[in-house]
Design a protein around this motif. Structure first.
Motif, PDB file in Angstrom:
ATOM      1  N   LYS A  30       0.831  -1.205   0.000  1.00 14.37           N
ATOM      2  CA  LYS A  30       0.000   0.000   0.000  1.00 14.37           C
ATOM      3  C   LYS A  30       0.866   1.256   0.000  1.00 14.37           C
ATOM      4  CE  LYS A  30      -4.153  -1.786   2.216  1.00 14.37           C
ATOM      5  NZ  LYS A  30      -5.016  -1.722   3.400  1.00 14.37           N
ATOM      6  N   LYS A  31       1.909   1.232   0.834  1.00 15.94           N
ATOM      7  CA  LYS A  31       2.807   2.388   0.902  1.00 15.94           C
ATOM      8  C   LYS A  31       3.496   2.629  -0.444  1.00 15.94           C
ATOM      9  CE  LYS A  31       3.878   2.190   5.814  1.00 15.94           C
ATOM     10  NZ  LYS A  31       4.910   1.923   6.823  1.00 15.94           N
ATOM     11  N   GLN A  32       3.936   1.541  -1.089  1.00 18.34           N
ATOM     12  CA  GLN A  32       4.622   1.671  -2.371  1.00 18.34           C
ATOM     13  C   GLN A  32       3.673   2.210  -3.437  1.00 18.34           C
ATOM     14  OE1 GLN A  32       6.760  -1.821  -3.549  1.00 18.34           O
ATOM     15  NE2 GLN A  32       7.863  -0.746  -5.132  1.00 18.34           N
ATOM     16  N   GLU A  33       2.441   1.743  -3.425  1.00 17.73           N
ATOM     17  CA  GLU A  33       1.462   2.221  -4.403  1.00 17.73           C
ATOM     18  C   GLU A  33       1.145   3.699  -4.169  1.00 17.73           C
ATOM     19  OE1 GLU A  33      -2.668   0.644  -6.419  1.00 17.73           O
ATOM     20  OE2 GLU A  33      -2.051  -0.194  -4.501  1.00 17.73           O
ATOM     21  N   GLU A  34       1.018   4.108  -2.911  1.00 20.31           N
ATOM     22  CA  GLU A  34       0.771   5.517  -2.592  1.00 20.31           C
ATOM     23  C   GLU A  34       1.953   6.390  -3.021  1.00 20.31           C
ATOM     24  OE1 GLU A  34      -1.948   7.148  -1.423  1.00 20.31           O
ATOM     25  OE2 GLU A  34      -2.966   5.231  -1.730  1.00 20.31           O
ATOM     26  N   LYS A  35       3.169   5.879  -2.805  1.00 18.85           N
ATOM     27  CA  LYS A  35       4.367   6.617  -3.198  1.00 18.85           C
ATOM     28  C   LYS A  35       4.382   6.843  -4.710  1.00 18.85           C
ATOM     29  CE  LYS A  35       8.536   4.782  -3.413  1.00 18.85           C
ATOM     30  NZ  LYS A  35       9.768   4.087  -3.062  1.00 18.85           N
ATOM     31  N   ALA A  36       3.927   5.838  -5.454  1.00 16.47           N
ATOM     32  CA  ALA A  36       3.885   5.953  -6.912  1.00 16.47           C
ATOM     33  C   ALA A  36       2.886   7.018  -7.343  1.00 16.47           C
ATOM     34  CB  ALA A  36       3.527   4.615  -7.541  1.00 16.47           C
ATOM     35  N   LYS A  37       1.789   7.147  -6.612  1.00 13.58           N
ATOM     36  CA  LYS A  37       0.782   8.154  -6.951  1.00 13.58           C
ATOM     37  C   LYS A  37       1.309   9.566  -6.713  1.00 13.58           C
ATOM     38  CE  LYS A  37      -3.248   5.278  -6.038  1.00 13.58           C
ATOM     39  NZ  LYS A  37      -4.400   5.051  -5.156  1.00 13.58           N
ATOM     40  N   GLU A  38       2.228   9.713  -5.768  1.00 17.02           N
ATOM     41  CA  GLU A  38       2.781  11.020  -5.434  1.00 17.02           C
ATOM     42  C   GLU A  38       3.851  11.482  -6.422  1.00 17.02           C
ATOM     43  OE1 GLU A  38       4.188  10.624  -1.464  1.00 17.02           O
ATOM     44  OE2 GLU A  38       2.178  10.425  -0.632  1.00 17.02           O
ATOM     45  N   LYS A  39       4.441  10.530  -7.149  1.00 16.56           N
ATOM     46  CA  LYS A  39       5.495  10.877  -8.092  1.00 16.56           C
ATOM     47  C   LYS A  39       4.915  11.613  -9.301  1.00 16.56           C
ATOM     48  CE  LYS A  39       8.742   7.152  -7.157  1.00 16.56           C
ATOM     49  NZ  LYS A  39       9.448   6.021  -7.722  1.00 16.56           N
ATOM     50  N   PRO A  40       5.642  12.590  -9.823  1.00 15.39           N
ATOM     51  CA  PRO A  40       5.160  13.262 -11.030  1.00 15.39           C
ATOM     52  C   PRO A  40       5.211  12.310 -12.228  1.00 15.39           C
ATOM     53  CG  PRO A  40       7.345  14.032 -10.458  1.00 15.39           C
ATOM     54  CD  PRO A  40       6.897  13.123  -9.352  1.00 15.39           C
ATOM     55  N   ASN A  41       4.361  12.554 -13.178  1.00 11.22           N
ATOM     56  CA  ASN A  41       4.302  11.735 -14.380  1.00 11.22           C
ATOM     57  C   ASN A  41       5.502  12.063 -15.263  1.00 11.22           C
ATOM     58  OD1 ASN A  41       3.633  10.263 -16.602  1.00 11.22           O
ATOM     59  ND2 ASN A  41       1.565  11.050 -16.777  1.00 11.22           N
ATOM     60  N   GLU A  42       6.312  11.060 -15.588  1.00 10.67           N
ATOM     61  CA  GLU A  42       7.514  11.289 -16.375  1.00 10.67           C
ATOM     62  C   GLU A  42       7.202  11.724 -17.812  1.00 10.67           C
ATOM     63  OE1 GLU A  42       7.307   7.941 -15.028  1.00 10.67           O
ATOM     64  OE2 GLU A  42       8.333   8.449 -13.185  1.00 10.67           O
ATOM     65  N   LEU A  43       6.022  11.374 -18.297  1.00 16.32           N
ATOM     66  CA  LEU A  43       5.665  11.691 -19.676  1.00 16.32           C
ATOM     67  C   LEU A  43       5.144  13.113 -19.824  1.00 16.32           C
ATOM     68  CD1 LEU A  43       3.891   8.355 -20.631  1.00 16.32           C
ATOM     69  CD2 LEU A  43       6.235   9.037 -21.102  1.00 16.32           C
ATOM     70  N   ASN A  44       4.901  13.801 -18.739  1.00 15.75           N
ATOM     71  CA  ASN A  44       4.394  15.163 -18.775  1.00 15.75           C
ATOM     72  C   ASN A  44       5.385  16.087 -18.074  1.00 15.75           C
ATOM     73  OD1 ASN A  44       2.921  17.473 -18.899  1.00 15.75           O
ATOM     74  ND2 ASN A  44       1.236  16.766 -17.631  1.00 15.75           N
ATOM     75  N   PRO A  45       6.358  16.633 -18.821  1.00 17.54           N
ATOM     76  CA  PRO A  45       7.402  17.442 -18.186  1.00 17.54           C
ATOM     77  C   PRO A  45       6.873  18.744 -17.584  1.00 17.54           C
ATOM     78  CG  PRO A  45       7.620  17.507 -20.564  1.00 17.54           C
ATOM     79  CD  PRO A  45       6.557  16.501 -20.242  1.00 17.54           C
ATOM     80  N   LEU A  46       5.694  19.197 -18.003  1.00 13.75           N
ATOM     81  CA  LEU A  46       5.139  20.429 -17.453  1.00 13.75           C
ATOM     82  C   LEU A  46       4.378  20.196 -16.159  1.00 13.75           C
ATOM     83  CD1 LEU A  46       3.872  22.121 -20.728  1.00 13.75           C
ATOM     84  CD2 LEU A  46       6.015  22.505 -19.524  1.00 13.75           C
ATOM     85  N   GLY A  47       4.208  18.953 -15.804  1.00 14.20           N
ATOM     86  CA  GLY A  47       3.544  18.639 -14.544  1.00 14.20           C
ATOM     87  C   GLY A  47       2.113  19.133 -14.525  1.00 14.20           C
ATOM     88  N   ASP A  48       1.754  19.896 -13.503  1.00 18.91           N
ATOM     89  CA  ASP A  48       0.384  20.378 -13.337  1.00 18.91           C
ATOM     90  C   ASP A  48       0.129  21.715 -14.025  1.00 18.91           C
ATOM     91  OD1 ASP A  48      -0.332  18.163 -11.835  1.00 18.91           O
ATOM     92  OD2 ASP A  48       0.320  19.097  -9.956  1.00 18.91           O
ATOM     93  N   LEU A  49       1.072  22.209 -14.798  1.00 15.52           N
ATOM     94  CA  LEU A  49       0.868  23.489 -15.461  1.00 15.52           C
ATOM     95  C   LEU A  49      -0.293  23.465 -16.430  1.00 15.52           C
ATOM     96  CD1 LEU A  49       4.500  24.726 -16.177  1.00 15.52           C
ATOM     97  CD2 LEU A  49       2.892  25.600 -14.505  1.00 15.52           C
ATOM     98  N   ASN A  50      -0.598  22.312 -17.033  1.00 13.77           N
ATOM     99  CA  ASN A  50      -1.700  22.226 -17.969  1.00 13.77           C
ATOM    100  C   ASN A  50      -3.036  22.464 -17.286  1.00 13.77           C
ATOM    101  OD1 ASN A  50       0.038  21.614 -20.050  1.00 13.77           O
ATOM    102  ND2 ASN A  50      -0.177  19.409 -19.822  1.00 13.77           N
TER     103      ASN A  50
END
Length: 53
Positions: free
Chosen positions: A30-50
């Motif tokens: 569960k911890k590992q899955e939550e950690k993955a959700k917190e990581k930024p998406n590597e395919l979207n270099p602008l992150g949340d700017l969109n």
């Protein structure tokens, strides 16, 4: 790609833990899955700017 790997590994640990009855492994998954959700998406270099527009 690392985000997907962590997400799959976390889910796999949870499933295996449920089958063998290992609560510690399930929590780890569960911890590992939550950690993955917190990581930024590597395919979207602008992150949340969109989301700002």
């Amino acid at each position: 790609m690392v985000k997907l790997k962590d997400k799959v590994t976390g889910k796999l640990k949870q499933v295996v833990a449920e089958v063998v009855g290992d609560g510690k492994l399930q929590q780890e998954g569960k911890k590992q899955e939550e950690k993955a959700k917190e990581k930024p998406n590597e395919l979207n270099p602008l992150g949340d700017l969109n989301q700002l527009t």
